[in-house]
Design a protein around this motif. Structure first.
Motif, PDB file in Angstrom:
ATOM      1  N   LEU A   1       0.839  -1.197   0.000  1.00 24.82           N
ATOM      2  CA  LEU A   1       0.000   0.000   0.000  1.00 24.82           C
ATOM      3  C   LEU A   1       0.873   1.247   0.000  1.00 24.82           C
ATOM      4  O   LEU A   1       0.623   2.200  -0.756  1.00 24.82           O
ATOM      5  CB  LEU A   1      -0.939   0.003   1.211  1.00 24.82           C
ATOM      6  CG  LEU A   1      -1.790   1.254   1.394  1.00 24.82           C
ATOM      7  CD1 LEU A   1      -2.705   1.485   0.193  1.00 24.82           C
ATOM      8  CD2 LEU A   1      -2.590   1.172   2.695  1.00 24.82           C
ATOM      9  N   LYS A   2       1.921   1.258   0.824  1.00 21.24           N
ATOM     10  CA  LYS A   2       2.823   2.403   0.873  1.00 21.24           C
ATOM     11  C   LYS A   2       3.471   2.645  -0.490  1.00 21.24           C
ATOM     12  O   LYS A   2       3.510   3.790  -0.969  1.00 21.24           O
ATOM     13  CB  LYS A   2       3.907   2.192   1.939  1.00 21.24           C
ATOM     14  CG  LYS A   2       4.893   3.351   2.022  1.00 21.24           C
ATOM     15  CD  LYS A   2       5.983   3.090   3.039  1.00 21.24           C
ATOM     16  CE  LYS A   2       7.010   4.212   2.998  1.00 21.24           C
ATOM     17  NZ  LYS A   2       8.095   4.021   3.948  1.00 21.24           N
ATOM     18  N   LEU A   3       3.960   1.594  -1.125  1.00 23.75           N
ATOM     19  CA  LEU A   3       4.577   1.751  -2.446  1.00 23.75           C
ATOM     20  C   LEU A   3       3.571   2.267  -3.472  1.00 23.75           C
ATOM     21  O   LEU A   3       3.901   3.128  -4.295  1.00 23.75           O
ATOM     22  CB  LEU A   3       5.183   0.431  -2.911  1.00 23.75           C
ATOM     23  CG  LEU A   3       6.393  -0.082  -2.138  1.00 23.75           C
ATOM     24  CD1 LEU A   3       6.926  -1.360  -2.777  1.00 23.75           C
ATOM     25  CD2 LEU A   3       7.490   0.958  -2.035  1.00 23.75           C
ATOM     26  N   THR A   4       2.347   1.770  -3.418  1.00 22.74           N
ATOM     27  CA  THR A   4       1.302   2.224  -4.336  1.00 22.74           C
ATOM     28  C   THR A   4       1.007   3.706  -4.126  1.00 22.74           C
ATOM     29  O   THR A   4       0.879   4.466  -5.093  1.00 22.74           O
ATOM     30  CB  THR A   4       0.022   1.390  -4.143  1.00 22.74           C
ATOM     31  OG1 THR A   4       0.332   0.017  -4.385  1.00 22.74           O
ATOM     32  CG2 THR A   4      -1.089   1.845  -5.071  1.00 22.74           C
ATOM     33  N   LEU A   5       0.911   4.118  -2.879  1.00 20.43           N
ATOM     34  CA  LEU A   5       0.649   5.533  -2.578  1.00 20.43           C
ATOM     35  C   LEU A   5       1.791   6.425  -3.069  1.00 20.43           C
ATOM     36  O   LEU A   5       1.555   7.525  -3.580  1.00 20.43           O
ATOM     37  CB  LEU A   5       0.434   5.721  -1.073  1.00 20.43           C
ATOM     38  CG  LEU A   5      -0.843   5.105  -0.500  1.00 20.43           C
ATOM     39  CD1 LEU A   5      -0.789   5.091   1.028  1.00 20.43           C
ATOM     40  CD2 LEU A   5      -2.071   5.857  -0.994  1.00 20.43           C
ATOM     41  N   ILE A   6       3.026   5.962  -2.929  1.00 18.01           N
ATOM     42  CA  ILE A   6       4.178   6.730  -3.421  1.00 18.01           C
ATOM     43  C   ILE A   6       4.099   6.883  -4.937  1.00 18.01           C
ATOM     44  O   ILE A   6       4.296   7.980  -5.465  1.00 18.01           O
ATOM     45  CB  ILE A   6       5.507   6.066  -2.994  1.00 18.01           C
ATOM     46  CG1 ILE A   6       5.699   6.189  -1.480  1.00 18.01           C
ATOM     47  CG2 ILE A   6       6.691   6.682  -3.741  1.00 18.01           C
ATOM     48  CD1 ILE A   6       6.821   5.337  -0.923  1.00 18.01           C
ATOM     49  N   VAL A   7       3.798   5.802  -5.627  1.00 17.45           N
ATOM     50  CA  VAL A   7       3.676   5.863  -7.093  1.00 17.45           C
ATOM     51  C   VAL A   7       2.565   6.835  -7.484  1.00 17.45           C
ATOM     52  O   VAL A   7       2.735   7.648  -8.405  1.00 17.45           O
ATOM     53  CB  VAL A   7       3.432   4.453  -7.683  1.00 17.45           C
ATOM     54  CG1 VAL A   7       3.011   4.524  -9.140  1.00 17.45           C
ATOM     55  CG2 VAL A   7       4.683   3.601  -7.529  1.00 17.45           C
ATOM     56  N   LEU A   8       1.432   6.785  -6.800  1.00 24.92           N
ATOM     57  CA  LEU A   8       0.325   7.700  -7.108  1.00 24.92           C
ATOM     58  C   LEU A   8       0.704   9.160  -6.838  1.00 24.92           C
ATOM     59  O   LEU A   8       0.347  10.048  -7.617  1.00 24.92           O
ATOM     60  CB  LEU A   8      -0.923   7.312  -6.307  1.00 24.92           C
ATOM     61  CG  LEU A   8      -1.602   6.010  -6.707  1.00 24.92           C
ATOM     62  CD1 LEU A   8      -2.703   5.651  -5.710  1.00 24.92           C
ATOM     63  CD2 LEU A   8      -2.146   6.091  -8.124  1.00 24.92           C
TER      64      LEU A   8
END
Length: 152
Positions: free
Chosen positions: A99-106
């Motif tokens: 989730l953290k990685l996804t939020l960073i990408v977004l």
């Protein structure tokens, strides 16, 4: 994927991060510094995009803050990648990590969409407010998930 994670965990660099007296602590301190530079600059810019202190000219402010944010992002990404080596299989098994990685990408995609799209100077006030609100929400969520990772 499991084999790659196991191999990463057995590299000399992973051993250093995991076993060094100072390695993990130094990387963690640099990671926090990167986050501070990134979020400090981004929050100030996002608040301006949302209309706060609208008397401050946006372009010069962005010219000042964006390089600080980019430096912080690069430092946080580099040190975060190294901190991941402390336990690749463990982190990879945590949904919160993904989730953290996804939020960073977004969050990065949001910044790129504004800067590579209309740009700060040509974007409508509505577009600037939307980008600022989304950025602020995403980076706060990244901070929250990062802190939660330390305790789960």
């Amino acid at each position: 994927m499991t084999a790659l994670l196991a191999w990463l965990a057995e590299t000399p660099l992973a051993d250093w991060v995991r076993l060094s007296r100072w390695g993990y602590g130094i990387l963690n301190a640099l990671h926090v510094l990167g986050i501070a530079l990134l979020v400090g600059a981004i929050v100030a810019l996002d608040l301006r995009l949302l209309g706060w202190q609208h008397r401050l000219a946006l372009t010069p402010l962005a010219r000042l803050l964006q390089p600080v944010a980019i430096t912080g992002l690069l430092l946080a990404l580099a040190t975060g990648g190294l901190l991941f080596l402390a336990d690749p299989p463990g982190y990879a098994a945590m949904p919160l990590f993904w989730l953290k990685l996804t939020l960073i990408v977004l969050a990065i995609a949001n910044a790129l969409a504004l800067n590579l799209g209309p740009g700060l100077a040509n974007a409508s006030p509505r577009r600037l407010r939307l980008a600022g609100a989304l950025s602020l929400a995403l980076w706060v969520a990244v901070l929250a998930t990062g802190r939660f990772l330390a305790f789960v």
